[in-house]
Enzyme design. Structure first.
Site, PDB file in Angstrom:
ATOM      1  N   GLY A   1     101.367 -14.958 -57.481  1.00 54.91           N
ATOM      2  CA  GLY A   1     100.553 -16.062 -57.968  1.00 54.91           C
ATOM      3  C   GLY A   1     100.966 -16.771 -59.229  1.00 54.91           C
ATOM      4  O   GLY A   1     100.277 -17.703 -59.637  1.00 54.91           O
TER       5      GLY A   1
ATOM      6  N   GLY B   1     103.605 -18.710 -59.852  1.00 54.83           N
ATOM      7  CA  GLY B   1     104.453 -19.887 -59.663  1.00 54.83           C
ATOM      8  C   GLY B   1     103.730 -21.201 -59.898  1.00 54.83           C
ATOM      9  O   GLY B   1     102.516 -21.312 -59.727  1.00 54.83           O
TER      10      GLY B   1
ATOM     11  N   CYS C   1     102.119 -22.409 -56.671  1.00 53.46           N
ATOM     12  CA  CYS C   1     101.446 -21.361 -55.898  1.00 53.46           C
ATOM     13  C   CYS C   1      99.958 -21.389 -56.202  1.00 53.46           C
ATOM     14  O   CYS C   1      99.554 -21.492 -57.364  1.00 53.46           O
ATOM     15  CB  CYS C   1     102.022 -19.995 -56.263  1.00 53.46           C
ATOM     16  SG  CYS C   1     101.255 -18.613 -55.391  1.00 53.46           S
TER      17      CYS C   1
END
Length: 352
Positions: free
Chosen positions: A185, A187, A190
């Site tokens: 998570g 990114g 993301c």
């Protein structure tokens, strides 16, 4: 249900404390690393920064750019290139600069199997490094898949993930992984944490997972969350052996994405590989049993990647000089993190 009370940290929560140094210049810093991988027995010599296996980042042109630059970085190719283009690239350049990426779907396995039977592979230019990439590395199905791939490819270096906790790092290493990919998570494109509520602050994940991996002779790759060169230094300082970059390398000429103009400026599209955009492009749409866990953004065109690489590698060398690390290998041993409430003075924004 239980609650862990101790605070977990992200890159924004810390700075690296400077230390007395005898280094005269950034030129004196060696940011290369040499590793011998636990299971494949192969060695790595280069700068341990990897372009993520995403559209717009993990491209042939990015790999060519890295080769031309001579920086020693590598690219995890995205997994949607057809076999004929993959074999042509490996004829041309060989496997040194790239990681071959696959997921767990049958089409990916079939394509890899065909590559392994190809003339390119038989001539010694096929994949020697593979990235086994899934969003959720916690399933037993994935562990079994990893073990099967290790049995099939005993001499190939395997990087696999993603996970964020020490016990799962240990399980994957024992199943045959050389490098465990760490991050759920963090990114820039993301949305897993938004959609699922699941994740782990990236710096604490790196610190805890590195400790678990190194105890078994394995390595980790910090995947996601770096937004500036200082974050990369913090990742290495926290114990990462490799760092994978997505958004920091997006938007360049090497993206293989269409450049569009709006209001006199140039932009490129960048999106997560679990986004609506990616699934429509590669899978024909979002399956009815799942939701998108990525977003699509438009980012300014940034020109050739060489300028960004200079910033990234220059920042990393500079971080080493601030703590007296003559080699990147020494950075984690010379890193002390201090908790902070503010990183920078924001009064003038980002500047020109």
């Amino acid at each position: 249900m239980r609650i862990e009370e101790d605070v977990k940290l992200d890159f924004k929560d810390v700075l690296i404390r400077p230390k007395r140094s005898t280094l005269r210049s950034r030129k004196d810093v060696d940011i290369g690393r040499e590793y011998k991988f636990k299971w494949s027995g192969r060695t790595f010599n280069g700068v341990p920064i990897i372009a993520a296996n995403m559209d717009g980042v993990g491209t042939f042109e990015m790999a060519r750019g890295f080769i031309k630059d001579g920086s020693g970085l590598s690219v995890a190719l995205h997994k949607h290139y057809p076999l004929e283009k993959l074999t042509a690239f490996y004829d041309e350049h060989g496997p040194d600069s790239v990681w071959y990426s696959i997921g767990m779907v049958k089409d990916d396995e079939d394509k890899l199997e065909a590559f392994l039977k190809s003339k390119t592979h038989k001539n010694g230019k096929g994949p020697d490094k593979i990235c086994l990439d899934v969003a959720n590395g916690y399933s037993q199905h994935f562990v079994d898949f990893v073990a099967r791939m290790r049995e099939k490819l005993p001499g190939v270096t395997i990087m696999a993930g993603n996970v964020v906790t020490g016990e799962m790092v240990e399980e994957l290493i024992l199943a045959g992984v050389d490098i465990v990919k760490v991050g759920i998570g963090p990114g820039s494109v993301c949305t897993t944490r938004t959609m699922t509520g699941v994740g782990y602050p990236q710096l604490s994940a790196i610190i805890e997972c590195a400790d678990a991996a190194h105890g078994l002779g394995g390595l980790i790759c910090a995947d996601g969350g770096c937004t500036v060169p200082g974050d990369i230094a913090k990742a290495f300082g926290g114990g990462a052996d490799f760092v994978m970059l997505g958004g920091m390398l997006a938007g360049h000429t090497q993206s293989e994405q269409e450049i569009v103009e709006a209001e006199g400026k140039k932009f490129l599209q960048f999106y997560g590989m679990s986004s609506d955009t990616a699934m429509k492009k590669h899978k024909g749409g979002v399956a009815e049993y799942r939701a998108s866990e990525g977003k699509t953004v438009r980012i300014p065109y940034r020109g050739d990647v060489a300028g960004t690489l200079q910033d990234i590698l220059g920042g990393l060398r500079s971080a080493c000089t601030y703590v007296g690390a003559r080699r990147l290998k020494e950075l984690s041993r010379r890193t002390s993190f201090i908790r902070v409430t503010q990183q920078i003075n924001p009064v003038f924004g980002q500047g020109l």
